[in-house]
Design a protein around this motif. Structure first.
Motif, PDB file in Angstrom:
ATOM      1  N   VAL A  37     -19.802  15.840  15.129  1.00  0.00           N
ATOM      2  CA  VAL A  37     -20.563  15.128  14.099  1.00  0.00           C
ATOM      3  C   VAL A  37     -19.576  14.516  13.113  1.00  0.00           C
ATOM      4  CG1 VAL A  37     -22.334  15.316  12.314  1.00  0.00           C
ATOM      5  CG2 VAL A  37     -22.480  16.726  14.389  1.00  0.00           C
ATOM      6  N   ALA A  38     -19.371  13.212  13.247  1.00  0.00           N
ATOM      7  CA  ALA A  38     -18.350  12.529  12.451  1.00  0.00           C
ATOM      8  C   ALA A  38     -18.648  12.553  10.957  1.00  0.00           C
ATOM      9  CB  ALA A  38     -18.193  11.084  12.926  1.00  0.00           C
ATOM     10  N   ASP A  39     -19.914  12.493  10.601  1.00  0.00           N
ATOM     11  CA  ASP A  39     -20.248  12.450   9.174  1.00  0.00           C
ATOM     12  C   ASP A  39     -20.677  13.808   8.641  1.00  0.00           C
ATOM     13  OD1 ASP A  39     -22.639  12.491  10.547  1.00  0.00           O
ATOM     14  OD2 ASP A  39     -23.497  10.740   9.565  1.00  0.00           O
ATOM     15  N   GLY A  40     -20.283  14.873   9.315  1.00  0.00           N
ATOM     16  CA  GLY A  40     -20.641  16.229   8.913  1.00  0.00           C
ATOM     17  C   GLY A  40     -20.381  16.568   7.459  1.00  0.00           C
ATOM     18  N   PRO A  41     -19.228  16.182   6.884  1.00  0.00           N
ATOM     19  CA  PRO A  41     -18.946  16.568   5.499  1.00  0.00           C
ATOM     20  C   PRO A  41     -19.912  15.994   4.464  1.00  0.00           C
ATOM     21  CG  PRO A  41     -16.931  15.873   6.588  1.00  0.00           C
ATOM     22  CD  PRO A  41     -18.078  15.528   7.507  1.00  0.00           C
ATOM     23  N   VAL A  42     -20.612  14.927   4.801  1.00  0.00           N
ATOM     24  CA  VAL A  42     -21.490  14.305   3.801  1.00  0.00           C
ATOM     25  C   VAL A  42     -22.967  14.548   4.089  1.00  0.00           C
ATOM     26  CG1 VAL A  42     -19.790  12.556   3.186  1.00  0.00           C
ATOM     27  CG2 VAL A  42     -21.449  12.061   4.986  1.00  0.00           C
TER      28      VAL A  42
ATOM     29  N   ARG B 125     -29.607  15.047   5.735  1.00  0.00           N
ATOM     30  CA  ARG B 125     -29.512  13.705   5.160  1.00  0.00           C
ATOM     31  C   ARG B 125     -28.144  13.503   4.513  1.00  0.00           C
ATOM     32  NH1 ARG B 125     -35.054  14.963   3.849  1.00  0.00           N
ATOM     33  NH2 ARG B 125     -36.414  13.507   4.925  1.00  0.00           N
ATOM     34  N   ILE B 126     -27.708  12.256   4.499  1.00  0.00           N
ATOM     35  CA  ILE B 126     -26.460  11.914   3.821  1.00  0.00           C
ATOM     36  C   ILE B 126     -26.662  12.138   2.323  1.00  0.00           C
ATOM     37  CG2 ILE B 126     -24.809  10.065   3.309  1.00  0.00           C
ATOM     38  CD1 ILE B 126     -24.751  10.860   6.232  1.00  0.00           C
TER      39      ILE B 126
END
Length: 164
Positions: A80-85, A91-92
């Motif tokens: 999951v590339a956007d895991g930190p956000v 949700r982002i």
């Protein structure tokens, strides 16, 4: 913009399908050998290796043992590339910092490779390797990344991830 009304029925169906796919390696391992699974290439197309998201290597090692003992030819590990956000509700929640998603994604790929190699599973990178795994009767792992946010508009980052 694509806008589709999602009903409760759609959500329940999706949740049940997701549970079924997440449990597939364990179900296949626990069941008696099935001749169709011996005959055909079978791939679980979307999994999330536990330690990369939950901080528990024991969970991932068990999942890798289940995959190894299953009749599956391969399992796709989705980073999951956007895991930190992403927040608790999926949700982002904020904008990423410069390089944050790239660093996170590359770290996840390195960790996934380490765990997979320690488990003695091959990392499959081509159709030929998938066919070879099937011929040998061994399970393998295909690494994938959800989304291209990690590239931060740098095409060379995609090549770096591919090479890794």
């Amino acid at each position: 913009m694509y806008n589709r009304l999602i009903t409760r029925r759609h959500a329940i169906r999706g949740a049940l399908a997701g549970f079924g796919l997440a449990a597939l390696p364990r179900i296949v391992r626990a069941a008696e050998r099935h001749p169709l699974l011996d005959k055909f290439i079978t791939v679980d197309t979307h999994t999330h290796p536990g330690a990369l998201y939950r901080g528990s290597e024991a969970y991932t090692y068990q999942a890798l043992r289940d995959i190894k003992d299953s009749q599956l030819t391969a399992t796709v590990f989705s980073i999951v590339a956007d895991g930190p956000v992403i927040g608790r509700r999926g949700r982002i929640e904020r904008d990423p910092g410069d390089g944050e998603l790239y660093d996170h994604t590359m770290g996840q790929l390195r960790e996934a490779r380490r765990l997979i190699e320690e488990a003695g599973l091959p990392i499959i990178t081509s159709p030929e390797e998938l066919k070879a795994a099937k011929a040998k009767g061994t399970a393998g792992v295909i690494l994938a990344i959800e989304g291209g946010d990690f590239a931060e508009r740098r095409p060379e980052a995609i090549k770096e991830a591919y090479d890794l």
